[in-house]
Design a protein around this motif. Structure first.
Motif, short mmCIF file in Angstrom:
data_model
loop_
_atom_site.label_atom_id
_atom_site.label_comp_id
_atom_site.label_asym_id
_atom_site.label_seq_id
_atom_site.Cartn_x
_atom_site.Cartn_y
_atom_site.Cartn_z
N VAL A 94 0.85 -1.18 0.00
CA VAL A 94 0.00 0.00 0.00
C VAL A 94 0.89 1.24 0.00
N ARG A 95 0.66 2.08 -0.96
CA ARG A 95 1.39 3.35 -1.03
C ARG A 95 0.72 4.30 -0.04
N GLN A 96 1.44 4.60 1.06
CA GLN A 96 0.87 5.42 2.11
C GLN A 96 0.80 6.89 1.69
N ALA A 97 -0.16 7.60 2.25
CA ALA A 97 -0.31 9.03 1.97
C ALA A 97 0.96 9.77 2.38
N ALA A 98 1.50 10.58 1.45
CA ALA A 98 2.76 11.29 1.70
C ALA A 98 2.56 12.76 2.02
N VAL A 99 1.43 13.34 1.59
CA VAL A 99 1.25 14.79 1.77
C VAL A 99 -0.01 15.12 2.57
N ALA A 100 -0.61 14.12 3.22
CA ALA A 100 -1.73 14.40 4.12
C ALA A 100 -1.20 15.25 5.27
N GLY A 101 -1.93 16.29 5.61
CA GLY A 101 -1.48 17.20 6.66
C GLY A 101 -0.74 18.39 6.13
N SER A 102 -0.38 18.36 4.84
CA SER A 102 0.28 19.52 4.24
C SER A 102 -0.51 20.01 3.02
N PHE A 103 -0.75 19.13 2.06
CA PHE A 103 -1.54 19.53 0.89
C PHE A 103 -3.04 19.49 1.17
N TYR A 104 -3.43 18.69 2.13
CA TYR A 104 -4.84 18.57 2.50
C TYR A 104 -4.89 18.03 3.92
N PRO A 105 -6.04 18.16 4.63
CA PRO A 105 -6.10 17.72 6.03
C PRO A 105 -5.87 16.22 6.19
N SER A 106 -5.18 15.86 7.25
CA SER A 106 -4.95 14.45 7.53
C SER A 106 -6.10 13.83 8.32
N ASP A 107 -6.90 14.66 8.96
CA ASP A 107 -8.04 14.17 9.72
C ASP A 107 -9.20 13.88 8.76
N PRO A 108 -9.73 12.65 8.76
CA PRO A 108 -10.77 12.29 7.78
C PRO A 108 -12.00 13.21 7.83
N LYS A 109 -12.43 13.57 9.03
CA LYS A 109 -13.61 14.42 9.15
C LYS A 109 -13.34 15.82 8.60
N ALA A 110 -12.17 16.37 8.93
CA ALA A 110 -11.84 17.69 8.43
C ALA A 110 -11.67 17.68 6.91
N LEU A 111 -11.06 16.62 6.38
CA LEU A 111 -10.87 16.48 4.94
C LEU A 111 -12.22 16.38 4.23
N SER A 112 -13.10 15.55 4.76
CA SER A 112 -14.41 15.37 4.16
C SER A 112 -15.21 16.67 4.18
N ALA A 113 -15.14 17.38 5.29
CA ALA A 113 -15.87 18.64 5.41
C ALA A 113 -15.32 19.69 4.45
N MET A 114 -13.99 19.72 4.27
CA MET A 114 -13.37 20.69 3.37
C MET A 114 -13.82 20.44 1.93
N ILE A 115 -13.81 19.19 1.51
CA ILE A 115 -14.23 18.87 0.14
C ILE A 115 -15.71 19.21 -0.05
N ASP A 116 -16.53 18.86 0.92
CA ASP A 116 -17.97 19.17 0.81
C ASP A 116 -18.18 20.68 0.67
N ASP A 117 -17.45 21.46 1.44
CA ASP A 117 -17.60 22.92 1.39
C ASP A 117 -17.18 23.46 0.02
N LEU A 118 -16.05 22.96 -0.51
CA LEU A 118 -15.58 23.43 -1.82
C LEU A 118 -16.56 23.04 -2.92
N LEU A 119 -17.11 21.84 -2.86
CA LEU A 119 -18.09 21.40 -3.86
C LEU A 119 -19.35 22.26 -3.79
N ALA A 120 -19.76 22.64 -2.60
CA ALA A 120 -20.97 23.44 -2.44
C ALA A 120 -20.83 24.83 -3.03
N ARG A 121 -19.62 25.31 -3.21
CA ARG A 121 -19.38 26.65 -3.73
C ARG A 121 -19.34 26.70 -5.26
N VAL A 122 -19.40 25.55 -5.92
CA VAL A 122 -19.35 25.51 -7.38
C VAL A 122 -20.64 26.12 -7.95
#
Length: 508
Positions: A36-64
Motif C-alpha cells: 500500500v502506497r501510504q499518503a505522503a502529503v496528508a497534513g500539508s496539501f490537504y487535512p490528515s483528519d478524515p472528518k476535516a478532509l471530508s468537510a473541506m471537500i464538501d464545502d468546496l463542492l458546495a461553492r461551485v
C-alpha cells in the motif's frame, strides 16, 4: 539444541511435516499482505483528519456555480496543488463527476521529485488516503504495459524519495472517494514528457478500454497545474494559450509548445495523453469549466501558479461546430506589407526587422502561418510555423525572413531580386487529427503527417495547384515527410488536418 521426542511425538509431527513439504512456509503480516502506497502529503496539501478532509471537500463542492455538464464525460483535467490554493478550481472538475458511476479511474500525473525515462504504472495493491485505501486495478495495469515498450510496472515516481513524496496522484484521490464512492485506480506517473510517450499511453488506454467494452465505465484523469511563478497578468496570458489550444483540441501544438517551454503545464504530457485517449473513444468537445490562479486566493499577484478544471465530453455533432477564423482586408494588407518589409529589411541591412506592435487583437493572437515567396511565378521560398507559437504578426515577420534566407531548397534572396518577389500568406487553423480520411476536402484542408521523427506538411492550395485527388494528396504528404507513399495507412501514423486563410498581394 537437541530435543528427545517420544514415539507419540513423532506420530503427531508426521502430518505437520508432510504439510510443510506440500505448502512452503510463509511469514505473513498485515504489512506483507498488501503493498500500500501510504499518503505522503496528508497534513500539508490537504487535512490528515478524515472528518476535516471530508468537510473541506464538501464545502468546496458546495461553492461551485454555473450550469451542470449534461453530456457524457469521458476524461477530465484537475489541478494538484494544495487544496487551499487549487481546491476552488478542482471542485469544478469533481462537481461535474458527482453522481456519475465509474468502476475504474486512470490517474495520469507528472513526476515532481525523480527523473526517469518511461511511463510508470504502479505495481502495488493500493493507494492510501485518510478516507481509506483505494485498490489498484492490477489486472488492467498488467495488460496495459503489454501494449507499449514505453510503459513499465514500477514504484518509480510513486514511492516517496528523500526529495519528497509525489503528490500529483495522491491529492486527486480524496476528491474521487467523496464524489464516486468505490472504484479501482490505475496510478500512472509519466517520467518522459515527449509527444511519443503521450501518444503511446493514450492509444494504449483507448485500445484496451475499447476491447473490454469499458468506454463508459472508465474515467481518465490528467493531474496538472498550469504556469508557475509568473506575475499575475503574464500567467493569465500564458495559461489561456494552453486553454485555447485545449478547447480547439490541438494537442499536437500543445505538446510541442510544452516541450519547448513556450507554454507551461507541469502535467502537460498527461493532458496530451488524456486528450489522445478521449478522442479515440469518441469524445468530441473539450470544455474549460473554471480557470484561476493562486493570486486569486492569496491576493499575492507577484508569483502565481495557474489552475484549470476541464472536461472532455461526447456531445451531438451539431454542438461542436466552430466559428471559422477570418481576417479583415485591412489585417490582410497589414500582414502582406509586414512580410515585404521584413524581407527587404533583412536583405538590405542584414538585421531582423522589429515591427511596431499591431493594434489588431486578431494579429496579436498566437497563430501558425506560412509565407510563400514567388518570382516570375516560380517558387522562391516557403517557410512556416505549424503551431501557434507567437503572435500572428511576429509569426509573419519570422516566416517571411526565413523563407527569404533559410529555405534549404534555394539560395538566399539577394537585393536585386527584391522588386520581383511576390508574397502569399497562409494563416493556419489549429491542427486536428483526421479520424476518417473521407473527411479530407481538397482545396479546404492542409495536411500534416507524423510518424515518429518523420513529419511533413502540405498547404491546402498545393493539391489544387497540382490537380491531385484525395489519395494522391495523402501519398504526397507522406513523401514530403520522407516516408513511403502508403504511410498514411499505418497505425503509427498521425494525420492532422487544418484549414488556412490564404491571401496574396494584388497582381499588377
Amino acid at each position: 539444541m537437541n530435543i528427545a521426542m517420544t514415539p507419540s511425538a513423532y506420530w503427531l509431527s508426521a502430518p505437520l511435516i508432510a504439510l510443510l513439504v506440500l505448502t512452503p512456509l510463509k511469514h505473513v503480516s498485515a504489512d506483507d499482505a498488501q503493498k500500500v502506497r501510504q499518503a505522503a502529503v496528508a497534513g500539508s496539501f490537504y487535512p490528515s483528519d478524515p472528518k476535516a478532509l471530508s468537510a473541506m471537500i464538501d464545502d468546496l463542492l458546495a461553492r461551485v456555480s454555473g450550469p451542470p455538464v449534461t453530456d457524457q464525460i469521458l476524461a477530465v483535467v484537475a489541478p494538484h496543488a494544495g487544496y487551499e490554493y487549487s481546491g476552488p478550481v478542482a471542485a469544478y472538475t469533481y462537481a461535474a463527476l458527482k453522481g456519475r458511476k465509474f468502476s475504474r479511474v486512470v490517474v495520469i500525473a507528472p513526476s515532481h521529485h525523480v527523473g526517469f525515462d518511461f511511463t510508470s504504472i504502479y505495481e502495488g495493491d493500493a493507494y492510501a488516503t485518510p478516507l481509506g485505501n483505494v485498490p489498484v486495478d492490477k489486472a488492467f495495469a498488467r495488460e496495459l504495459v503489454k501494449l507499449s515498450s514505453t510503459m513499465q510496472l514500477s514504484t518509480q515516481g510513486h514511492d516517496p524519495t528523500p526529495a519528497g513524496g509525489e503528490h500529483a496522484i495522491e491529492v486527486e484521490l480524496p476528491w474521487l472517494q467523496k464524489v464516486m464512492g468505490n472504484f479501482e485506480v490505475v496510478p500512472i506517473v509519466m517520467g518522459d514528457q515527449s509527444y511519443e510517450s503521450s501518444r503511446a499511453l493514450g492509444v494504449a488506454l483507448a485500445k484496451l478500454i475499447k476491447s473490454e467494452g469499458q468506454e463508459g465505465g472508465t474515467l481518465v484523469l490528467a493531474s496538472s497545474d498550469l504556469s508557475h511563478f509568473h506575475p499575475y497578468d503574464d500567467a493569465v496570458k500564458i495559461d489561456h494559450k494552453t486553454l485555447n489550444a485545449l478547447e480547439a483540441w490541438d494537442y499536437f501544438s500543445m505538446s510541442r509548445n510544452f516541450q519547448s517551454r513556450i507554454w507551461e503545464a507541469c502535467g502537460g504530457a498527461p493532458i496530451v495523453a488524456t486528450m489522445i485517449y478521449a478522442e479515440r473513444i469518441g469524445a468530441n468537445q473539450a470544455r474549460v469549466l473554471k480557470y484561476a490562479n493562486s493570486g486569486d486566493v492569496t491576493g499575492d499577484r507577484t508569483r502565481v501558479v495557474g489552475y484549470s478544471a476541464d472536461v472532455f465530453v461526447k456531445t451531438p455533432a451539431e454542438k461542436t461546430a466552430e466559428t471559422p477564423f477570418t481576417l479583415s482586408e485591412q489585417e490582410k494588407s497589414e500582414l502582406l506589407a509586414l512580410a515585404r518589409k521584413s524581407v527587404e529589411y533583412v536583405v538590405q541591412k542584414n538585421e531582423l526587422y522589429e515591427p511596431p506592435a499591431s493594434a489588431s487583437a486578431t494579429l496579436n493572437q498566437e497563430r501558425g502561418a506560412f509565407v510563400t515567396l514567388t518570382k516570375s511565378g516560380d517558387l522562391r521560398g516557403c517557410i512556416g510555423y505549424t503551431s501557434a507559437v507567437k503572435p500572428l504578426y511576429i509569426t509573419v515577420r519570422d516566416t517571411a525572413t526565413h523563407a527569404a534566407l533559410h529555405d534549404p531548397r534555394f539560395q538566399a534572396v539577394n537585393a536585386s531580386e527584391l522588386p520581383q518577389l511576390e508574397y502569399e500568406i497562409s494563416v493556419l487553423s489549429p491542427l486536428r487529427r483526421v479520424t476518417d480520411v473521407q473527411q479530407i476536402r481538397i482545396g479546404e484542408h492542409g495536411l500534416l503527417m507524423k510518424n515518429g521523427d518523420s513529419e511533413g506538411l502540405l498547404l491546402p492550395q498545393v493539391p489544387v495547384e497540382q490537380k491531385w485527388d484525395r489519395q494522391t494528396f495523402l501519398e504526397q504528404t507522406c513523401r514530403k515527410a520522407g516516408m513511403a507513399s502508403g504511410c498514411w495507412k499505418e497505425d503509427d501514423t498521425d494525420i492532422f488536418s487544418f484549414t488556412a486563410v490564404v491571401f496574396h498581394e494584388p497582381k499588377h
